[in-house]
Design a protein around this motif. Sequence first.
Motif, PDB file in Angstrom:
ATOM      1  N   CYS A  86      -3.739  -7.859  -0.594  1.00  0.00           N
ATOM      2  CA  CYS A  86      -2.467  -7.609   0.096  1.00  0.00           C
ATOM      3  C   CYS A  86      -2.717  -7.442   1.588  1.00  0.00           C
ATOM      4  CB  CYS A  86      -1.810  -6.346  -0.465  1.00  0.00           C
ATOM      5  SG  CYS A  86      -1.444  -6.446  -2.231  1.00  0.00           S
ATOM      6  N   TRP A  87      -1.959  -8.175   2.382  1.00  0.00           N
ATOM      7  CA  TRP A  87      -2.084  -8.064   3.840  1.00  0.00           C
ATOM      8  C   TRP A  87      -0.767  -7.706   4.504  1.00  0.00           C
ATOM      9  CZ3 TRP A  87      -2.743 -12.310   0.808  1.00  0.00           C
ATOM     10  CH2 TRP A  87      -1.842 -13.361   0.976  1.00  0.00           C
ATOM     11  N   THR A  88       0.241  -7.391   3.709  1.00  0.00           N
ATOM     12  CA  THR A  88       1.488  -6.818   4.226  1.00  0.00           C
ATOM     13  C   THR A  88       1.916  -5.695   3.278  1.00  0.00           C
ATOM     14  OG1 THR A  88       3.059  -8.153   2.959  1.00  0.00           O
ATOM     15  CG2 THR A  88       2.239  -9.120   5.013  1.00  0.00           C
ATOM     16  N   THR A  89       2.792  -4.825   3.766  1.00  0.00           N
ATOM     17  CA  THR A  89       3.295  -3.757   2.892  1.00  0.00           C
ATOM     18  C   THR A  89       4.148  -4.344   1.768  1.00  0.00           C
ATOM     19  OG1 THR A  89       5.154  -3.419   4.404  1.00  0.00           O
ATOM     20  CG2 THR A  89       3.238  -1.988   4.687  1.00  0.00           C
ATOM     21  N   GLU A  90       4.855  -5.420   2.078  1.00  0.00           N
ATOM     22  CA  GLU A  90       5.715  -6.040   1.054  1.00  0.00           C
ATOM     23  C   GLU A  90       4.867  -6.590  -0.096  1.00  0.00           C
ATOM     24  OE1 GLU A  90       5.875  -6.634   4.321  1.00  0.00           O
ATOM     25  OE2 GLU A  90       7.929  -6.184   4.942  1.00  0.00           O
ATOM     26  N   ILE A 111      -6.661  -7.427   9.181  1.00  0.00           N
ATOM     27  CA  ILE A 111      -5.567  -6.472   9.366  1.00  0.00           C
ATOM     28  C   ILE A 111      -6.057  -5.343  10.276  1.00  0.00           C
ATOM     29  CG2 ILE A 111      -4.350  -6.948   7.192  1.00  0.00           C
ATOM     30  CD1 ILE A 111      -5.741  -4.498   5.986  1.00  0.00           C
ATOM     31  N   LEU A 115      -2.130  -1.045  10.050  1.00  0.00           N
ATOM     32  CA  LEU A 115      -1.487  -1.790   8.964  1.00  0.00           C
ATOM     33  C   LEU A 115      -2.178  -1.496   7.636  1.00  0.00           C
ATOM     34  CD1 LEU A 115       0.528  -3.804   7.868  1.00  0.00           C
ATOM     35  CD2 LEU A 115      -0.996  -5.656   8.600  1.00  0.00           C
ATOM     36  N   LYS A 118      -0.874   1.643   6.258  1.00  0.00           N
ATOM     37  CA  LYS A 118       0.516   1.475   5.777  1.00  0.00           C
ATOM     38  C   LYS A 118       0.547   0.738   4.434  1.00  0.00           C
ATOM     39  CE  LYS A 118       3.065   1.590  10.111  1.00  0.00           C
ATOM     40  NZ  LYS A 118       3.592   0.805  11.214  1.00  0.00           N
ATOM     41  N   ILE A 119      -0.340  -0.243   4.283  1.00  0.00           N
ATOM     42  CA  ILE A 119      -0.400  -0.979   3.012  1.00  0.00           C
ATOM     43  C   ILE A 119      -0.821  -0.040   1.882  1.00  0.00           C
ATOM     44  CG2 ILE A 119      -1.621  -2.808   1.779  1.00  0.00           C
ATOM     45  CD1 ILE A 119      -1.735  -4.337   4.490  1.00  0.00           C
TER      46      ILE A 119
END
Length: 143
Positions: A86-90, A111, A115, A118-119
């Motif tokens: 995963c490289w975004t929170t979404e 990242i 970030l 946050k992830i």
Amino acid sequence: MKIAIGADHAGFELKEKIKQLLTSKGIEVEDFGTHSTESVDYPDYAHPTANAVENKDADLGILLCGSGNGIAMAANKHQNIRAAICWTTELAELARQHNNANILVLPARFISEELGLKIVEAYLNTDFEGGRHQRRVDKIACS
Ligand SMILES: O=C(CO)[C@H](O)[C@H](O)[C@H](O)COP(=O)(O)O
């Protein structure tokens, strides 16, 4: 809640920051290394971390390497591990909601520290939705 964590040399520094975040939240952390930026081999950290999650010694796992690819490949060799890069929170939220990912994999060289943290928060604060996703997760395993 107990988290198993592991990284190669590329993920070491972010792993240390994540450990600080988790312990500040009162989350127990078992660190399977590595313990410096000296060059090492990512499977040596993927397998012990995955074993801890698979054996239920830890509730969830976090793994880091440079791209996330190698350490995820090694972890996903374990029968009951679903490791998601995963490289975004979404993506982290979806990895929990839809895939019930039991290991979060972070590509540490791609990242920022901010970030990455946050992830981790997004991953830990999101639950599996079950329903149609449970049926699909059940079909992941090879017989
Ligand atoms: O597993 C990986 C690549 O698939 C990771 O990104 C490693 O961290 C990377 O290969 C390490 O590279 P290095 O040149 O030995 O630092």
